[in-house]
Design an enzyme around this catalytic site. Structure first.
Site, PDB file in Angstrom:
ATOM      1  N   ARG A   1     -35.447 -45.070  16.613  1.00  0.00           N
ATOM      2  CA  ARG A   1     -36.206 -44.357  17.655  1.00  0.00           C
ATOM      3  C   ARG A   1     -37.626 -44.896  17.647  1.00  0.00           C
ATOM      4  NH1 ARG A   1     -36.725 -37.967  19.031  1.00  0.00           N
ATOM      5  NH2 ARG A   1     -34.729 -38.513  19.952  1.00  0.00           N
TER       6      ARG A   1
ATOM      7  N   HIS B   1     -32.429 -43.426  26.679  1.00  0.00           N
ATOM      8  CA  HIS B   1     -31.993 -42.473  25.655  1.00  0.00           C
ATOM      9  C   HIS B   1     -30.454 -42.395  25.683  1.00  0.00           C
ATOM     10  CE1 HIS B   1     -32.197 -39.453  22.728  1.00  0.00           C
ATOM     11  NE2 HIS B   1     -32.791 -38.471  23.380  1.00  0.00           N
TER      12      HIS B   1
ATOM     13  N   GLN C   1     -28.200 -39.600  23.990  1.00  0.00           N
ATOM     14  CA  GLN C   1     -28.305 -38.336  24.728  1.00  0.00           C
ATOM     15  C   GLN C   1     -27.283 -38.309  25.881  1.00  0.00           C
ATOM     16  OE1 GLN C   1     -30.719 -35.645  24.210  1.00  0.00           O
ATOM     17  NE2 GLN C   1     -29.263 -34.649  25.566  1.00  0.00           N
TER      18      GLN C   1
ATOM     19  N   ASP D   1     -36.556 -32.303  32.018  1.00  0.00           N
ATOM     20  CA  ASP D   1     -37.043 -32.767  30.713  1.00  0.00           C
ATOM     21  C   ASP D   1     -38.542 -32.464  30.672  1.00  0.00           C
ATOM     22  OD1 ASP D   1     -37.316 -34.061  28.246  1.00  0.00           O
ATOM     23  OD2 ASP D   1     -37.173 -36.084  29.077  1.00  0.00           O
TER      24      ASP D   1
ATOM     25  N   CYS E   1     -32.407 -31.923  27.758  1.00  0.00           N
ATOM     26  CA  CYS E   1     -32.123 -32.618  26.492  1.00  0.00           C
ATOM     27  C   CYS E   1     -32.779 -31.924  25.308  1.00  0.00           C
ATOM     28  CB  CYS E   1     -32.573 -34.071  26.594  1.00  0.00           C
ATOM     29  SG  CYS E   1     -34.304 -34.244  27.053  1.00  0.00           S
TER      30      CYS E   1
ATOM     31  N   ARG F   1     -24.648 -33.610  20.729  1.00  0.00           N
ATOM     32  CA  ARG F   1     -25.329 -34.803  20.187  1.00  0.00           C
ATOM     33  C   ARG F   1     -24.632 -35.248  18.901  1.00  0.00           C
ATOM     34  NH1 ARG F   1     -30.419 -35.915  21.164  1.00  0.00           N
ATOM     35  NH2 ARG F   1     -29.703 -37.975  20.534  1.00  0.00           N
TER      36      ARG F   1
HETATM   37  N1   CP Z   1     -32.972 -34.531  22.712  1.00  0.00           N
HETATM   38  C1   CP Z   1     -33.512 -35.149  21.626  1.00  0.00           C
HETATM   39  O1   CP Z   1     -33.468 -36.380  21.484  1.00  0.00           O
HETATM   40  O2   CP Z   1     -34.099 -34.311  20.734  1.00  0.00           O
HETATM   41  P1   CP Z   1     -34.953 -34.723  19.466  1.00  0.00           P
HETATM   42  O3   CP Z   1     -36.238 -35.350  19.961  1.00  0.00           O
HETATM   43  O4   CP Z   1     -35.167 -33.444  18.724  1.00  0.00           O
HETATM   44  O5   CP Z   1     -34.172 -35.720  18.642  1.00  0.00           O
HETATM   45  N1  NVA Z   2     -38.643 -37.611  27.498  1.00  0.00           N
HETATM   46  C1  NVA Z   2     -38.696 -36.974  26.193  1.00  0.00           C
HETATM   47  C2  NVA Z   2     -37.330 -36.848  25.601  1.00  0.00           C
HETATM   48  C3  NVA Z   2     -37.275 -36.121  24.301  1.00  0.00           C
HETATM   49  C4  NVA Z   2     -35.895 -36.050  23.731  1.00  0.00           C
HETATM   50  C5  NVA Z   2     -39.623 -37.743  25.273  1.00  0.00           C
HETATM   51  O1  NVA Z   2     -39.538 -38.969  25.243  1.00  0.00           O
HETATM   52  O2  NVA Z   2     -40.448 -37.114  24.601  1.00  0.00           O
END
Ligand code: CP
Ligand code: NVA
Length: 336
Positions: free
Chosen positions: A106, A133, A136, A230, A272, A317
């Site tokens: 990530r 993502h 997700q 989101d 998400c 997930r």
């Molecule tokens: N939806 C998601 O990716 O959540 P986190 O940022 O908690 O991993």
């Molecule tokens: N768009 C959000 C998604 C979090 C799971 C971010 O990148 O913070």
């Protein structure tokens, strides 16, 4: 379906059949877990979890899924390794590839996860970048399949909010890949980039997907089976952008009127997560103190309503990430 050795960096890396195979495998993993049947398909396997940004769901999903399958994980948080500061991604990849059987990453730039995959020689799974993502999306499609009450190919979903963040990009690409009816509803300044639209359009030409990008909420949500949103400010974006973002996105908040405008009494709400829907977070409190707004991208009323399936998404997930790991890490002795 043989996906051994493959990485998952973005949705368009998969064919529709491969994507749906992972969703089906996740559904089987879920049924098996519910009766306490765990297969230990990752016994003897070690998995690196690199997080340059924070996480609740993605990290937990990888850890629990690996444990269920008998695998071992090593978590490397933002300050836990030499990565990016004293050691390049390419060098780190070559080191980790000698020790681990798979790597979750990530981070920020999509190029970084692509370099990791190219240089490590093991499957790499994108746990979120600024662009995409994909893990997700596997969970979201499994959740839609569970709740749609009709074939997935007939599903229509509408995303409202920041239309050029990772989640919006991935929702556009995923619907395009699978041939769905996808609407992205956002103000002009926050609509998907030309590059993302081109990727989605190319996928849609093959799948027959219907793609709409608009700033007009009424027609965008009309007939939708799922309304998705989101956060308005993603990880890595400067907090001083909140005011501007709120001003741009308040008309795109998911509230009871938006769900009613779908004309679908069975419409479901998706997110998400994490979500800013009340004052019970630091950011929620700060924004309430400054602007007097309680819920941002979604009202508490919708978030807590019977239409909300956000915690099914969150659980999925884990099952989908498990499926992705067991499908891509070859059994011991069958490595390529
Ligand atoms: N939806 C998601 O990716 O959540 P986190 O940022 O908690 O991993
Ligand atoms: N768009 C959000 C998604 C979090 C799971 C971010 O990148 O913070």
């Amino acid at each position: 379906m043989d996906l051994y050795g493959r990485s998952l960096l973005k949705e368009s890396d998969l064919t529709p059949e491969e994507f749906l195979y992972l969703v089906e495998l996740a559904s089987r993993c879920r049924s098996e877990k519910r009766i306490g049947f765990l297969r230990h398909r990752l016994a003897g396997r070690s998995i690196a979890l690199i997080f340059e940004k924070t996480s609740t769901r993605t990290r937990s999903a990888f850890e629990v899924a690996a444990h269920d399958e008998g695998g071992h994980v090593t978590y490397l948080g933002p300050d836990d390794s030499q990565l990016g500061r004293k050691e390049s991604i390419a060098d780190t990849a070559r080191v980790l590839g000698r020790m681990f059987d798979g790597i979750e990453y990530r981070g920020y730039a999509q190029e970084d996860v692509e370099t990791l995959a190219r240089c490590s020689g093991v499957p790499v799974w994108n746990g979120l970048t600024d662009s995409w993502h994909p893990t997700q999306m596997l969970a979201d499609i499994l959740t839609m399949r569970d709740h749609a009450g009709k074939p997935l190919s007939e599903v229509c979903y509408c995303y409202l909010g920041d239309g050029r963040n990772n989640t919006a990009n991935s929702l556009l690409a995923t619907g395009a890949l699978l041939g769905l009816d996808v609407r992205i509803c956002a103000p002009a300044a926050l609509q998907p980039s030309a590059a993302v639209r081109d990727i989605a359009a190319a996928l849609a030409r093959r799948s027959g997907a219907r793609l709409t990008v608009t700033d007009d909420v009424g027609p965008a949500v009309r007939g939708a089976d799922f309304v998705y949103t989101d956060v308005w400010l993603s990880m890595g974006e400067p907090p001083d952008k909140w005011d501007e973002r709120i001003n741009l996105l308040l008309p795109y908040q998911v509230n009871a009127a938006v769900l009613a405008a779908t004309g679908n009494v069975n419409v479901k709400f998706m997110h998400c997560l994490p979500a800013l829907h009340d004052r019970r977070t630091e950011i929620g409190q700060q924004i309430y103190a400054k602007r007097g707004i309680e819920g941002l991208e979604v009202t508490d009323e919708v978030f807590e309503s019977a239409a909300s399936i956000v915690f099914d998404q969150a659980e999925n997930r884990m099952h989908t990430i498990k499926a992705t790991m067991v499908a891509t890490i070859p059994p011991i002795g069958l490595e390529r």
